[in-house]
Design an enzyme around this catalytic site. Structure first.
Site, short mmCIF file in Angstrom:
data_model
loop_
_atom_site.label_atom_id
_atom_site.label_comp_id
_atom_site.label_asym_id
_atom_site.label_seq_id
_atom_site.Cartn_x
_atom_site.Cartn_y
_atom_site.Cartn_z
N ASP A 273 49.57 33.24 30.00
CA ASP A 273 48.33 33.41 30.77
C ASP A 273 47.48 34.54 30.17
O ASP A 273 47.94 35.68 30.09
CB ASP A 273 48.74 33.72 32.22
CG ASP A 273 47.61 33.58 33.20
OD1 ASP A 273 46.46 33.41 32.78
OD2 ASP A 273 47.90 33.65 34.41
N ASP A 333 41.55 28.95 38.68
CA ASP A 333 42.67 28.62 39.58
C ASP A 333 42.25 27.67 40.69
O ASP A 333 41.19 27.84 41.31
CB ASP A 333 43.21 29.89 40.23
CG ASP A 333 43.88 30.81 39.23
OD1 ASP A 333 43.74 30.58 38.01
OD2 ASP A 333 44.53 31.77 39.68
#
Ligand code: GLA
Length: 507
Positions: A273, A333
């Site tokens: 990430d 997200d």
């Protein structure tokens, strides 16, 4: 473009801060009276994390009249901010986050700032010269070359991930009981194989620089053995930056060492990430930085699915496979809301040509069963993820699924659409409130989903001509009612509830 990049960063930063519960204390340099400038450098400290370290952030503010602009840099991420100050009251938004509400709201009270950051209280105190984020040496990214394909993920990866529901409240015991439930619920046998630990498992590095797990994961190797004994695989999470989005230690400068650690624990999947790498590198370094870990994983000799998580920046779909990425996020997200789910799947439409066996576009993990969408909306969520050949990573509590959640996640006919070996990603066509997604399948049949975006029930029509089939006189099946259906001539019509879906497979 800058705005767009920021908006993609938005969700990881916001989710991170919301969930990690960073209690930011902002220290105002000058004493501020009404109308006085808030311009200056502010220091923030936050809560103690699960590895014993303390969260930190620095905020630089410029004031122009009542307008505030600046940048917040936390250990795990950075974001441009803007907002206003009215008398003693200030409000700050993340630039490009498109949030309707400010993320930092406060008042000046007796020389301190008191307020809330996404529901968490904060108190501001004066900064000192020592209020600095740790300095990181700049590591030149490697020259580009192609990392060999690891042979994995011939169909989109399936499994479960801890983040959407548990966030930082994940530990060894939860993962073990989740693995048990993956077996007893039938998830494993339906293909959901990966059990993935997301952020906040990390401890600190030992004297040799080896990354340890924190107290929530007493023995990662033993956990991997347990998960493997259930016929499942274990996934883990890190970042190419010095810190994860949750501010935990990450793999910057330790890529090979961490890849070896993961391999020695028996890890089968890595989600990598971007997070704080954005505080060091510009987006033109995305590919070489991801290549570094791709190479490190390759060098371990262990088959490890490589999941790139950088919110779709830098046209990742064009180079993700070259760094041996098996999947890459295309968006910020997901949230357990209709608008967020639809926005994510629609955002990745332009990436369709780049999906295929071994490398997939990832509109983020599933929210099915987390409680904030209707049953119809969750059926649409599952149908769309299958149509666009998205990874199917459940994000709910498998141990306590309702019958309805189970019926959605375990719908084998829909899973077969997702897992079709041809690996095509459907694209939509809009007609009023109806959005039709068509996916060609390996056996020559076609999957077609018609989503009702409107606020009331409406008639969905599937035309044989939309399916690129010479005729649709053959078999057709409704994959949610599990019944064969009959086209009338060139058309099949059915009523679809608001936010619901008609999903057919037509031969
Ligand atoms: C980012 C990612 C999320 C999750 C969190 C963890 O926001 O996009 O999927 O991994 O970080 O901190």
């Amino acid at each position: 473009m800058i705005h767009e990049r920021n908006s993609k960063r938005m969700t990881y930063a916001s989710r991170l801060t919301m969930v990690a519960g960073l209690l930011i204390s902002l220290a105002l340099l000058p004493v501020v009276a009404a109308g006085q400038s808030l311009m200056g450098r502010w220091a923030a400290t936050g809560k103690t994390m699960d590895n014993g370290e303390v969260q930190k952030a620095i905020l630089n503010l410029t004031q122009n009249g009542n307008d505030l602009t600046g940048k917040l840099v936390a250990l795990g991420y950075g974001v441009d901010v803007k907002g206003t100050v009215t008398g003693n009251h200030f409000e700050l938004f993340g630039v490009g986050w498109n949030d309707k509400k400010p993320f930092l709201v406060g008042d000046l009270v007796n020389g301190e700032l008191h307020g809330m950051q996404w529901g968490d209280a904060f108190v501001a105190r004066p900064a000192t010269a020592g209020d600095e984020l740790p300095k990181q040496p700049y590591l030149e990214p490697p020259a580009l070359h192609t990392v060999p394909y690891n042979g994995l993920a011939k169909t989109p990866p399936m499994g479960w991930n801890s983040w959407n529901l548990f966030a930082e409240k994940i530990d060894d015991q939860t993962v073990r009981t989740m693995a048990d439930a993956m077996v007893s619920s039938g998830m494993r046998d339906a293909g959901y194989i990966y059990v993935n630990i997301d952020d906040t498992w990390e401890g600190v590095r030992d004297a040799q620089g080896n990354l340890q797990a924190n107290h929530k994961f007493p023995e990662m190797k033993a956990l991997a053995d347990y998960v493997h004994s259930k016929g499942l695989k274990l996934g883990i999470y890190s970042s190419p930056g010095p810190r994860t989005c949750g501010s935990y230690p990450a793999s910057y400068g330790h890529e090979a060492q961490d890849a070896n650690t993961f391999a020695s624990w028996g890890i089968d999947y890595l989600k990598y990430d971007w997070c704080s790498a954005g505080n060091i590198y510009k987006n033109d370094a995305l590919q070489p930085v991801y290549q570094k870990m791709g190479e490190a994983l390759h060098a371990t000799g262990r088959p490890i699915v490589y999941s790139l998580c950088e919110y779709g920046m830098g046209s990742v779909e064009k180079w993700g496979a070259d760094v041996s990425g098996n999947l890459w996020r295309t968006t910020g997200d997901i949230r357990d809301e209709w608008d967020s789910m639809m926005a994510n799947v629609e955002l990745q439409v332009p990436t369709a040509p780049y999906a295929g066996p071994g490398h997939w576009n990832d509109p983020d993990m599933l929210e099915i069963g987390n409680g904030h969408m209707s049953e119809d909306e969750y059926r649409t969520h599952m149908s769309l993820w299958a149509l666009v050949a998205a990874p199917l990573l459940a994000g709910n509590d498998i141990r306590s699924m309702s019958a309805s959640t189970k019926a959605i996640l375990l719908n084998k006919e829909v899973i077969a659409i997702d897992q079709d070996p041809l690996g095509k990603q459907a694209s939509p066509k809009k007609n009023g409130d109806m959005e039709t997604w068509v996916k060609r399948l390996a056996d020559g049949s076609v999957a077609v989903g018609v989503v009702n975006l409107g606020t009331s029930a409406a008639k969905a029509e599937v035309h044989a001509s939309d399916l690129h089939l010479s005729q649709a006189g053959g078999k057709a099946r409704d994959l949610w009612s599990h019944k064969d259906v009959q086209f009338k001539g060139e058309v099949y019509a059915a009523t679809v509830p608001s936010h619901g879906v008609l999903l057919l497979r037509v031969w």
